[in-house]
Design a protein around this motif. Sequence first.
Motif, mmCIF file in Angstrom:
data_model
loop_
_atom_site.group_PDB
_atom_site.id
_atom_site.type_symbol
_atom_site.label_atom_id
_atom_site.label_comp_id
_atom_site.label_asym_id
_atom_site.label_seq_id
_atom_site.Cartn_x
_atom_site.Cartn_y
_atom_site.Cartn_z
ATOM 1 N N ALA A 51 0.824 -1.212 0.000
ATOM 2 C CA ALA A 51 0.000 0.000 0.000
ATOM 3 C C ALA A 51 0.854 1.257 0.000
ATOM 4 C CB ALA A 51 -0.942 -0.005 1.211
ATOM 5 N N ALA A 52 1.956 1.245 0.745
ATOM 6 C CA ALA A 52 2.840 2.418 0.783
ATOM 7 C C ALA A 52 3.420 2.699 -0.599
ATOM 8 C CB ALA A 52 3.963 2.208 1.806
ATOM 9 N N VAL A 53 3.866 1.664 -1.295
ATOM 10 C CA VAL A 53 4.420 1.841 -2.642
ATOM 11 C C VAL A 53 3.335 2.325 -3.595
ATOM 12 C CG1 VAL A 53 5.480 0.651 -4.610
ATOM 13 C CG2 VAL A 53 6.273 0.180 -2.281
ATOM 14 N N SER A 54 2.172 1.717 -3.521
ATOM 15 C CA SER A 54 1.073 2.134 -4.395
ATOM 16 C C SER A 54 0.634 3.563 -4.101
ATOM 17 C CB SER A 54 -0.113 1.165 -4.255
ATOM 18 O OG SER A 54 0.226 -0.099 -4.790
ATOM 19 N N ASN A 55 0.531 3.917 -2.838
ATOM 20 C CA ASN A 55 0.148 5.283 -2.477
ATOM 21 C C ASN A 55 1.169 6.308 -2.948
ATOM 22 O OD1 ASN A 55 -2.329 4.673 -1.299
ATOM 23 N ND2 ASN A 55 -1.408 4.300 0.704
ATOM 24 N N ALA A 56 2.423 5.888 -3.096
ATOM 25 C CA ALA A 56 3.482 6.781 -3.582
ATOM 26 C C ALA A 56 3.516 6.863 -5.107
ATOM 27 C CB ALA A 56 4.837 6.311 -3.061
ATOM 28 N N GLY A 57 2.671 6.080 -5.783
ATOM 29 C CA GLY A 57 2.578 6.174 -7.237
ATOM 30 C C GLY A 57 3.144 5.005 -8.004
ATOM 31 N N GLY A 58 3.753 4.033 -7.312
ATOM 32 C CA GLY A 58 4.272 2.840 -7.976
ATOM 33 C C GLY A 58 3.269 1.712 -7.877
ATOM 34 N N LEU A 59 3.737 0.505 -8.157
ATOM 35 C CA LEU A 59 2.896 -0.676 -8.012
ATOM 36 C C LEU A 59 3.401 -1.483 -6.830
ATOM 37 C CD1 LEU A 59 0.552 -2.388 -9.303
ATOM 38 C CD2 LEU A 59 2.388 -3.807 -10.244
ATOM 39 N N LYS A 104 -5.321 2.681 -4.672
ATOM 40 C CA LYS A 104 -4.475 2.614 -5.868
ATOM 41 C C LYS A 104 -4.259 1.149 -6.280
ATOM 42 C CE LYS A 104 -3.316 7.078 -5.643
ATOM 43 N NZ LYS A 104 -4.492 7.780 -5.269
ATOM 44 N N PRO A 105 -3.851 0.940 -7.550
ATOM 45 C CA PRO A 105 -3.569 -0.423 -7.997
ATOM 46 C C PRO A 105 -2.428 -1.063 -7.205
ATOM 47 C CG PRO A 105 -3.680 1.085 -9.869
ATOM 48 C CD PRO A 105 -3.685 1.930 -8.624
ATOM 49 N N PHE A 106 -2.546 -2.372 -6.978
ATOM 50 C CA PHE A 106 -1.471 -3.161 -6.389
ATOM 51 C C PHE A 106 -1.574 -4.555 -6.988
ATOM 52 C CE2 PHE A 106 -5.033 -3.773 -3.519
ATOM 53 C CZ PHE A 106 -5.001 -5.126 -3.225
ATOM 54 N N GLY A 107 -0.521 -5.331 -6.823
ATOM 55 C CA GLY A 107 -0.515 -6.671 -7.386
ATOM 56 C C GLY A 107 -0.115 -7.699 -6.352
ATOM 57 N N VAL A 108 -0.012 -8.939 -6.832
ATOM 58 C CA VAL A 108 0.398 -10.051 -5.991
ATOM 59 C C VAL A 108 1.484 -10.824 -6.728
ATOM 60 C CG1 VAL A 108 -0.334 -12.228 -4.893
ATOM 61 C CG2 VAL A 108 -1.863 -10.233 -4.873
ATOM 62 N N ASN A 109 2.523 -11.229 -5.999
ATOM 63 C CA ASN A 109 3.607 -12.026 -6.555
ATOM 64 C C ASN A 109 3.362 -13.506 -6.281
ATOM 65 O OD1 ASN A 109 6.150 -13.642 -5.517
ATOM 66 N ND2 ASN A 109 6.881 -12.336 -7.154
#
Length: 146
Positions: A32-40, A71-76
């Motif tokens: 969530a932190a990465v997504s909130n900062a604009g990345g995935l 924001k968008p996020f994914g799963v590995n």
Amino acid sequence: MPLKTKLTEALGIKYPVIQGGMHYVGYAEMAAAVSNAGGLGVITALTVAQPPKGKEALREEIQKCRKLTDKPFGVNITLLPVGVPPDYEGIIQVLVEEGIKVVETAGRNPEQVIKTLKSHGMFVIHKCVAVRHAQTAARMGADFIS
């Protein structure tokens, strides 16, 4: 200032930055932190989907991430060469049921997993360590290579 690339446009992110799956740290808070900062941001399925809860722990982590970001996020999904494989079918079932749109794969031959994920309309990013692996993953249908 946002960067427009094929990656950012396809995934709906602001910057072409992907937090790859990281065992033992790829939880909802980091994703969530990465997504909130604009990345995935990326949740690491094999870290989360451990006994006793298994795939249901992954479902809970995905739902937690949704509470932390819009924001968008994914799963590995890391495809390990182990004697007793993880519950990949159960993990994929949860991804489908939870509406995950982006999956990062890594490790062994991802062909069957890519086919299954793509049949559910997911974007697949395959993490590679060699050019020949990237070329193979692209032939198998991966949308992006990292």
